[in-house]
Design a protein around this motif. Structure first.
Motif, PDB file in Angstrom:
ATOM      1  N   THR A 166       0.832  -1.203   0.000  1.00 39.89           N
ATOM      2  CA  THR A 166       0.000   0.000   0.000  1.00 39.89           C
ATOM      3  C   THR A 166       0.865   1.250   0.000  1.00 39.89           C
ATOM      4  OG1 THR A 166      -1.812  -1.126   1.129  1.00 39.89           O
ATOM      5  CG2 THR A 166      -1.774   1.270   1.271  1.00 39.89           C
ATOM      6  N   LEU A 167       1.876   1.266   0.841  1.00 38.10           N
ATOM      7  CA  LEU A 167       2.765   2.425   0.893  1.00 38.10           C
ATOM      8  C   LEU A 167       3.456   2.646  -0.452  1.00 38.10           C
ATOM      9  CD1 LEU A 167       4.311   1.841   4.427  1.00 38.10           C
ATOM     10  CD2 LEU A 167       2.684   3.635   3.782  1.00 38.10           C
ATOM     11  N   LEU A 168       3.934   1.562  -1.044  1.00 42.65           N
ATOM     12  CA  LEU A 168       4.647   1.687  -2.314  1.00 42.65           C
ATOM     13  C   LEU A 168       3.719   2.130  -3.447  1.00 42.65           C
ATOM     14  CD1 LEU A 168       6.941  -1.453  -2.054  1.00 42.65           C
ATOM     15  CD2 LEU A 168       7.682   0.935  -2.022  1.00 42.65           C
ATOM     16  N   THR A 169       2.505   1.567  -3.498  1.00 45.90           N
ATOM     17  CA  THR A 169       1.597   1.947  -4.579  1.00 45.90           C
ATOM     18  C   THR A 169       1.052   3.360  -4.385  1.00 45.90           C
ATOM     19  OG1 THR A 169      -0.193   0.757  -3.445  1.00 45.90           O
ATOM     20  CG2 THR A 169       0.934  -0.399  -5.230  1.00 45.90           C
ATOM     21  N   MET A 170       0.963   3.836  -3.142  1.00 48.31           N
ATOM     22  CA  MET A 170       0.564   5.226  -2.929  1.00 48.31           C
ATOM     23  C   MET A 170       1.618   6.188  -3.451  1.00 48.31           C
ATOM     24  SD  MET A 170      -1.602   5.869   0.543  1.00 48.31           S
ATOM     25  CE  MET A 170      -0.436   5.157   1.693  1.00 48.31           C
ATOM     26  N   MET A 171       2.862   5.734  -3.508  1.00 44.99           N
ATOM     27  CA  MET A 171       3.927   6.589  -4.026  1.00 44.99           C
ATOM     28  C   MET A 171       3.802   6.816  -5.532  1.00 44.99           C
ATOM     29  SD  MET A 171       7.276   5.066  -2.107  1.00 44.99           S
ATOM     30  CE  MET A 171       7.381   4.905  -0.316  1.00 44.99           C
ATOM     31  N   LEU A 172       3.189   5.870  -6.243  1.00 45.53           N
ATOM     32  CA  LEU A 172       3.205   5.924  -7.705  1.00 45.53           C
ATOM     33  C   LEU A 172       2.554   7.186  -8.277  1.00 45.53           C
ATOM     34  CD1 LEU A 172       2.572   2.176  -8.598  1.00 45.53           C
ATOM     35  CD2 LEU A 172       4.732   3.396  -8.364  1.00 45.53           C
ATOM     36  N   PRO A 173       1.322   7.553  -7.887  1.00 45.87           N
ATOM     37  CA  PRO A 173       0.767   8.787  -8.444  1.00 45.87           C
ATOM     38  C   PRO A 173       1.566  10.015  -8.031  1.00 45.87           C
ATOM     39  CG  PRO A 173      -0.655   7.923  -6.710  1.00 45.87           C
ATOM     40  CD  PRO A 173       0.348   6.867  -7.007  1.00 45.87           C
ATOM     41  N   LEU A 174       2.176   9.969  -6.854  1.00 45.42           N
ATOM     42  CA  LEU A 174       2.975  11.110  -6.403  1.00 45.42           C
ATOM     43  C   LEU A 174       4.210  11.272  -7.283  1.00 45.42           C
ATOM     44  CD1 LEU A 174       2.804  10.523  -2.534  1.00 45.42           C
ATOM     45  CD2 LEU A 174       1.144  11.613  -4.062  1.00 45.42           C
ATOM     46  N   MET A 175       4.817  10.157  -7.664  1.00 44.39           N
ATOM     47  CA  MET A 175       5.982  10.218  -8.551  1.00 44.39           C
ATOM     48  C   MET A 175       5.586  10.672  -9.950  1.00 44.39           C
ATOM     49  SD  MET A 175       7.986   6.829  -7.190  1.00 44.39           S
ATOM     50  CE  MET A 175       9.534   7.143  -8.032  1.00 44.39           C
ATOM     51  N   HIS A 176       4.410  10.260 -10.410  1.00 46.27           N
ATOM     52  CA  HIS A 176       3.935  10.736 -11.712  1.00 46.27           C
ATOM     53  C   HIS A 176       3.712  12.244 -11.693  1.00 46.27           C
ATOM     54  CE1 HIS A 176       3.192   7.261 -14.410  1.00 46.27           C
ATOM     55  NE2 HIS A 176       3.280   6.587 -13.273  1.00 46.27           N
ATOM     56  N   HIS A 177       3.358  12.768 -10.528  1.00 46.02           N
ATOM     57  CA  HIS A 177       3.195  14.213 -10.380  1.00 46.02           C
ATOM     58  C   HIS A 177       4.538  14.930 -10.215  1.00 46.02           C
ATOM     59  CE1 HIS A 177      -1.099  15.317 -10.208  1.00 46.02           C
ATOM     60  NE2 HIS A 177      -1.318  14.103  -9.738  1.00 46.02           N
ATOM     61  N   GLY A 178       5.634  14.183 -10.145  1.00 46.09           N
ATOM     62  CA  GLY A 178       6.948  14.804 -10.016  1.00 46.09           C
ATOM     63  C   GLY A 178       7.343  15.132  -8.598  1.00 46.09           C
ATOM     64  N   MET A 179       6.670  14.518  -7.628  1.00 44.16           N
ATOM     65  CA  MET A 179       6.999  14.787  -6.231  1.00 44.16           C
ATOM     66  C   MET A 179       8.215  13.967  -5.806  1.00 44.16           C
ATOM     67  SD  MET A 179       3.235  15.178  -4.446  1.00 44.16           S
ATOM     68  CE  MET A 179       3.782  16.497  -3.336  1.00 44.16           C
ATOM     69  N   MET A 180       8.833  14.372  -4.708  1.00 47.68           N
ATOM     70  CA  MET A 180      10.012  13.700  -4.178  1.00 47.68           C
ATOM     71  C   MET A 180       9.623  12.951  -2.904  1.00 47.68           C
ATOM     72  SD  MET A 180      12.909  16.599  -4.735  1.00 47.68           S
ATOM     73  CE  MET A 180      13.297  17.208  -6.371  1.00 47.68           C
ATOM     74  N   ILE A 181       9.911  11.663  -2.878  1.00 48.43           N
ATOM     75  CA  ILE A 181       9.452  10.812  -1.777  1.00 48.43           C
ATOM     76  C   ILE A 181      10.399  10.892  -0.587  1.00 48.43           C
ATOM     77  CG2 ILE A 181       8.803   8.476  -1.104  1.00 48.43           C
ATOM     78  CD1 ILE A 181       7.009   9.788  -3.261  1.00 48.43           C
ATOM     79  N   VAL A 182       9.812  11.108   0.583  1.00 48.14           N
ATOM     80  CA  VAL A 182      10.554  11.169   1.843  1.00 48.14           C
ATOM     81  C   VAL A 182      10.129   9.986   2.699  1.00 48.14           C
ATOM     82  CG1 VAL A 182      10.981  12.513   3.933  1.00 48.14           C
ATOM     83  CG2 VAL A 182      10.694  13.683   1.746  1.00 48.14           C
ATOM     84  N   GLY A 183      11.085   9.128   3.049  1.00 52.70           N
ATOM     85  CA  GLY A 183      10.776   7.963   3.872  1.00 52.70           C
ATOM     86  C   GLY A 183      11.214   8.147   5.318  1.00 52.70           C
ATOM     87  N   LEU A 184      11.317   7.026   6.020  1.00 52.51           N
ATOM     88  CA  LEU A 184      11.759   7.024   7.414  1.00 52.51           C
ATOM     89  C   LEU A 184      13.106   6.309   7.501  1.00 52.51           C
ATOM     90  CD1 LEU A 184       8.558   6.187   9.519  1.00 52.51           C
ATOM     91  CD2 LEU A 184      10.108   8.103   9.909  1.00 52.51           C
ATOM     92  N   PRO A 185      14.174   6.997   7.899  1.00 49.46           N
ATOM     93  CA  PRO A 185      15.485   6.358   7.966  1.00 49.46           C
ATOM     94  C   PRO A 185      15.630   5.495   9.221  1.00 49.46           C
ATOM     95  CG  PRO A 185      15.660   8.615   8.710  1.00 49.46           C
ATOM     96  CD  PRO A 185      14.233   8.421   8.260  1.00 49.46           C
ATOM     97  N   TYR A 186      16.518   4.524   9.153  1.00 47.00           N
ATOM     98  CA  TYR A 186      16.770   3.667  10.304  1.00 47.00           C
ATOM     99  C   TYR A 186      17.530   4.387  11.416  1.00 47.00           C
ATOM    100  CZ  TYR A 186      14.756  -0.566   8.431  1.00 47.00           C
ATOM    101  OH  TYR A 186      13.857  -1.502   7.978  1.00 47.00           O
ATOM    102  N   GLY A 187      17.878   5.638  11.177  1.00 49.84           N
ATOM    103  CA  GLY A 187      18.392   6.458  12.263  1.00 49.84           C
ATOM    104  C   GLY A 187      17.343   6.724  13.326  1.00 49.84           C
ATOM    105  N   GLU A 188      16.076   6.495  12.978  1.00 53.44           N
ATOM    106  CA  GLU A 188      14.993   6.578  13.963  1.00 53.44           C
ATOM    107  C   GLU A 188      14.975   5.278  14.759  1.00 53.44           C
ATOM    108  OE1 GLU A 188      13.229   9.158  14.637  1.00 53.44           O
ATOM    109  OE2 GLU A 188      13.933  10.397  12.969  1.00 53.44           O
ATOM    110  N   ALA A 189      15.383   5.345  16.017  1.00 50.96           N
ATOM    111  CA  ALA A 189      15.536   4.133  16.829  1.00 50.96           C
ATOM    112  C   ALA A 189      14.249   3.326  16.925  1.00 50.96           C
ATOM    113  CB  ALA A 189      16.030   4.506  18.225  1.00 50.96           C
TER     114      ALA A 189
END
Length: 205
Positions: free
Chosen positions: A127-150
């Motif tokens: 679900t998270l990955l497929t929600m990214m698809l229309p955002l990428m088609h719109h030219g948006m930049m995806i921000v995730g959660l790094p493992y630096g978050e304990a």
């Protein structure tokens, strides 16, 4: 972007309230970073669409308009998982954003995604990955959660590098944990910081 105070749009759909809780935790992180969070939802859809919902809901958050989306400095997009994909009301909303796509209104703006499921293997990551698809088609930049978050290493009921998440249980009676709330807040904070930086960037080539 229009001459209004910059804000990050938190756009979500929630069936049982869990995605709503995550949305408000993400909004807290946005506000903690010094930006305004604008929280919006989308109306339900039905197989028969001869009638439309009122522009303003009877209760809860306001429905998102195209202007809300067009003018945002960043976007946090959330939906419950329906068979490994975003819920139909949210998909319907994005299917109607062609005008913004044609104008490039969302290009070079940051976006993140979040979700909730009823079962442990209910399709959070798809679900998270497929929600990214229309955002990428719109030219948006995806921000995730790094493992630096304990909390990403501690969490047992949700939380992924793709975005905040939660397993609410079959009866949707399991509240989000402290780790999941921490991750959602961190996601909002990271998104807002990124939006601030990108809004000052010069995109001329």
């Amino acid at each position: 972007m229009s001459q209004i105070d910059p804000y990050v749009l938190v756009l979500y759909y929630s069936s049982h309230g869990t995605t709503n809780v995550l949305a408000y935790a993400i909004a807290q992180g946005i506000e903690d970073a010094g930006m305004t969070a604008r929280i919006r939802t989308v109306p339900t859809v039905a197989a028969e669409t001869t009638a439309s919902k009122a522009a303003i809901p009877d209760e809860g958050d306001l429905y998102c308009t195209m202007d809300d989306l067009k003018n945002c400095a960043g976007l946090a997009l959330g939906s419950p998982t329906h068979f490994g994909n975003m819920a139909a009301p949210m998909k319907y909303f994005w299917d109607n954003t062609v005008t913004l796509w044609l104008a490039g209104n969302l290009q070079n703006k940051p976006a993140s995604v979040f979700t909730a499921t009823g079962s442990m293997h209910g399709g959070q990551e798809t679900t998270l990955l497929t929600m990214m698809l229309p955002l990428m088609h719109h030219g948006m930049m995806i921000v995730g959660l790094p493992y630096g978050e304990a909390a990403l290493n501690r969490t047992r009921r949700g939380g992924t590098p793709y975005g905040a998440s939660h397993v609410s249980g079959a009866a949707h009676d399991q509240p989000i944990t402290d780790d999941e709330r921490e991750l959602a807040i961190a996601q909002g904070h990271r998104l807002a910081i990124t939006a601030q930086a990108l809004s000052q960037a010069n995109w001329k080539r």
